[in-house]
Design a protein around this motif. Structure first.
Motif, PDB file in Angstrom:
ATOM      1  N   UNK A  29       9.226 -17.886 -36.323  1.00 41.92           N
ATOM      2  CA  UNK A  29      10.330 -17.484 -37.194  1.00 41.92           C
ATOM      3  C   UNK A  29       9.877 -16.456 -38.223  1.00 41.92           C
ATOM      4  N   UNK A  30       8.664 -16.603 -38.706  1.00 38.03           N
ATOM      5  CA  UNK A  30       8.168 -15.692 -39.744  1.00 38.03           C
ATOM      6  C   UNK A  30       7.942 -14.265 -39.233  1.00 38.03           C
ATOM      7  N   UNK A  31       7.930 -14.077 -37.917  1.00 38.09           N
ATOM      8  CA  UNK A  31       7.858 -12.718 -37.367  1.00 38.09           C
ATOM      9  C   UNK A  31       9.086 -11.909 -37.785  1.00 38.09           C
ATOM     10  N   UNK A  32      10.163 -12.616 -38.132  1.00 41.17           N
ATOM     11  CA  UNK A  32      11.423 -11.976 -38.502  1.00 41.17           C
ATOM     12  C   UNK A  32      11.721 -12.157 -39.989  1.00 41.17           C
ATOM     13  N   UNK A  33      10.695 -12.448 -40.773  1.00 42.11           N
ATOM     14  CA  UNK A  33      10.888 -12.755 -42.193  1.00 42.11           C
ATOM     15  C   UNK A  33      11.393 -11.552 -42.976  1.00 42.11           C
ATOM     16  N   UNK A  34      12.247 -11.863 -43.953  1.00 37.71           N
ATOM     17  CA  UNK A  34      12.685 -10.812 -44.872  1.00 37.71           C
ATOM     18  C   UNK A  34      11.613 -10.637 -45.949  1.00 37.71           C
ATOM     19  N   UNK A  35      11.803  -9.630 -46.792  1.00 36.74           N
ATOM     20  CA  UNK A  35      10.887  -9.393 -47.910  1.00 36.74           C
ATOM     21  C   UNK A  35      11.745  -8.998 -49.107  1.00 36.74           C
ATOM     22  N   UNK A  36      12.237 -10.023 -49.799  1.00 38.42           N
ATOM     23  CA  UNK A  36      13.154  -9.806 -50.921  1.00 38.42           C
ATOM     24  C   UNK A  36      12.549  -8.874 -51.971  1.00 38.42           C
ATOM     25  N   UNK A  37      11.268  -9.050 -52.258  1.00 35.27           N
ATOM     26  CA  UNK A  37      10.611  -8.243 -53.294  1.00 35.27           C
ATOM     27  C   UNK A  37      10.626  -6.756 -52.943  1.00 35.27           C
ATOM     28  N   UNK A  38      10.565  -6.453 -51.655  1.00 27.35           N
ATOM     29  CA  UNK A  38      10.571  -5.059 -51.211  1.00 27.35           C
ATOM     30  C   UNK A  38      11.982  -4.555 -50.915  1.00 27.35           C
ATOM     31  N   UNK A  39      12.986  -5.390 -51.208  1.00 26.55           N
ATOM     32  CA  UNK A  39      14.371  -4.991 -50.976  1.00 26.55           C
ATOM     33  C   UNK A  39      14.833  -5.163 -49.546  1.00 26.55           C
ATOM     34  N   UNK A  40      14.015  -5.810 -48.726  1.00 28.87           N
ATOM     35  CA  UNK A  40      14.358  -6.049 -47.320  1.00 28.87           C
ATOM     36  C   UNK A  40      15.026  -7.428 -47.240  1.00 28.87           C
ATOM     37  N   UNK A  41      16.363  -7.446 -47.345  1.00 32.62           N
ATOM     38  CA  UNK A  41      17.068  -8.730 -47.415  1.00 32.62           C
ATOM     39  C   UNK A  41      17.428  -9.302 -46.051  1.00 32.62           C
ATOM     40  N   UNK A  42      17.413  -8.456 -45.018  1.00 30.69           N
ATOM     41  CA  UNK A  42      17.738  -8.957 -43.688  1.00 30.69           C
ATOM     42  C   UNK A  42      16.543  -9.690 -43.089  1.00 30.69           C
ATOM     43  N   UNK A  43      16.852 -10.723 -42.314  1.00 32.74           N
ATOM     44  CA  UNK A  43      15.823 -11.463 -41.622  1.00 32.74           C
ATOM     45  C   UNK A  43      15.801 -12.928 -41.986  1.00 32.74           C
ATOM     46  N   UNK A  44      14.725 -13.575 -41.603  1.00 35.50           N
ATOM     47  CA  UNK A  44      14.538 -15.013 -41.822  1.00 35.50           C
ATOM     48  C   UNK A  44      14.055 -15.255 -43.240  1.00 35.50           C
ATOM     49  N   UNK A  45      14.590 -16.277 -43.856  1.00 37.49           N
ATOM     50  CA  UNK A  45      14.162 -16.635 -45.196  1.00 37.49           C
ATOM     51  C   UNK A  45      14.314 -18.119 -45.438  1.00 37.49           C
ATOM     52  N   UNK A  46      13.788 -18.543 -46.550  1.00 34.65           N
ATOM     53  CA  UNK A  46      13.820 -19.953 -46.914  1.00 34.65           C
ATOM     54  C   UNK A  46      14.046 -20.081 -48.411  1.00 34.65           C
ATOM     55  N   UNK A  47      14.896 -21.006 -48.781  1.00 27.28           N
ATOM     56  CA  UNK A  47      15.131 -21.297 -50.199  1.00 27.28           C
ATOM     57  C   UNK A  47      14.721 -22.744 -50.417  1.00 27.28           C
ATOM     58  N   UNK A  48      13.560 -22.932 -50.913  1.00 29.92           N
ATOM     59  CA  UNK A  48      13.079 -24.269 -51.246  1.00 29.92           C
ATOM     60  C   UNK A  48      12.603 -24.201 -52.688  1.00 29.92           C
ATOM     61  N   UNK A  49      13.573 -24.125 -53.605  1.00 30.14           N
ATOM     62  CA  UNK A  49      13.231 -23.945 -55.015  1.00 30.14           C
ATOM     63  C   UNK A  49      14.273 -24.594 -55.901  1.00 30.14           C
ATOM     64  N   UNK A  50      13.901 -24.871 -57.124  1.00 31.96           N
ATOM     65  CA  UNK A  50      14.844 -25.431 -58.084  1.00 31.96           C
ATOM     66  C   UNK A  50      15.847 -24.366 -58.499  1.00 31.96           C
ATOM     67  N   UNK A  51      17.118 -24.774 -58.578  1.00 37.98           N
ATOM     68  CA  UNK A  51      18.136 -23.851 -59.067  1.00 37.98           C
ATOM     69  C   UNK A  51      18.277 -24.013 -60.572  1.00 37.98           C
ATOM     70  N   UNK A  52      19.226 -23.320 -61.159  1.00 35.34           N
ATOM     71  CA  UNK A  52      19.403 -23.336 -62.615  1.00 35.34           C
ATOM     72  C   UNK A  52      19.744 -24.724 -63.150  1.00 35.34           C
ATOM     73  N   UNK A  53      20.342 -25.571 -62.334  1.00 33.10           N
ATOM     74  CA  UNK A  53      20.728 -26.923 -62.777  1.00 33.10           C
ATOM     75  C   UNK A  53      19.612 -27.942 -62.546  1.00 33.10           C
ATOM     76  N   UNK A  54      18.464 -27.493 -62.050  1.00 35.56           N
ATOM     77  CA  UNK A  54      17.357 -28.401 -61.808  1.00 35.56           C
ATOM     78  C   UNK A  54      17.394 -29.087 -60.458  1.00 35.56           C
ATOM     79  N   UNK A  55      18.407 -28.788 -59.638  1.00 34.19           N
ATOM     80  CA  UNK A  55      18.454 -29.358 -58.290  1.00 34.19           C
ATOM     81  C   UNK A  55      17.637 -28.467 -57.357  1.00 34.19           C
ATOM     82  N   UNK A  56      17.155 -29.067 -56.291  1.00 32.36           N
ATOM     83  CA  UNK A  56      16.347 -28.355 -55.319  1.00 32.36           C
ATOM     84  C   UNK A  56      17.244 -27.818 -54.212  1.00 32.36           C
ATOM     85  N   UNK A  57      17.279 -26.485 -54.060  1.00 36.74           N
ATOM     86  CA  UNK A  57      17.988 -25.918 -52.916  1.00 36.74           C
ATOM     87  C   UNK A  57      17.074 -26.086 -51.704  1.00 36.74           C
TER      88      UNK A  57
END
Length: 188
Positions: A29-57
């Motif tokens: 899957x990571x062969x198709x990974x996006x790179x948000x920092x480089x502005x490359x938003x298309x591709x595979x990604x993962x959101x495993x982080x705390x949101x503003x309310x303290x919940x884990x996405x």
């Protein structure tokens, strides 16, 4: 939406392709990974982080432009499963036709010329269709997690091809309401 004109077998192929993609090894899957920092938003990604309310996405996703064909980048589309490109391409064409029907119905309902709303969002040449497939991995502590935090879509229309698992909620009349799961439908 029911009686939307998209063949049920095509919708099942799209769902199966997405399911098979997320069943691949992480390295694949990571062969198709996006790179948000480089502005490359298309591709595979993962959101495993705390949101503003303290919940884990807790979400994996695959995001890419699917229409018009001349603006999509097939190099980031998964080669596995083998039906992904064909099924997604056919589905995008069907969604484009459905978009025209919906824009026409909304225009007429508002007392406008039938093609007015579609023209306002770019017409046949400029309207972009983007696709995001969400996958929610099993969470070891589900009481701490949320699939995706509350948000507002920024697009003109959003079509959701669901898998009959309840969870999508809409904020309606001051409270969160769970969307109904209707077989072979598309949530708009």
């Amino acid at each position: 939406l029911i009686n939307h004109g998209i063949p049920v077998d095509l919708m099942e192929r799209v769902k199966k392709s997405g399911e098979e993609f997320f069943g691949l090894a992480v390295e694949e899957k990571e062969k198709y990974a996006n790179d948000q920092a480089a502005g490359k938003i298309q591709g595979y990604g993962s959101k495993l982080a705390n949101n503003a309310c303290g919940q884990l996405e807790w979400e994996d996703y695959f995001f890419h432009l699917v229409y018009p064909e001349d603006k999509r980048d097939l190099s980031i589309w998964p080669k596995t499963p083998t039906d992904y490109i064909e099924a997604t391409s056919e589905y995008a064409k069907c969604l484009r036709l459905l978009s025209t029907k919906v824009f026409k119905a909304l225009s007429i309902g508002l007392g406008l010329e039938p093609d007015r709303l579609e023209k306002e969002v770019g017409g046949l040449q400029e309207l972009l269709l983007q696709m995001k497939i969400n996958y929610y991995p099993k969470c070891p502590q589900p009481e701490l997690a949320l699939g995706v935090e509350a948000y507002t879509d920024v697009s003109a229309l959003t079509f959701i091809l669901h898998n009959m698992v309840p969870g999508l909620q809409l904020f309606y009349e001051g409270k969160w309401v769970t969307a109904k799961c209707v077989p072979d439908s598309i949530v708009m």
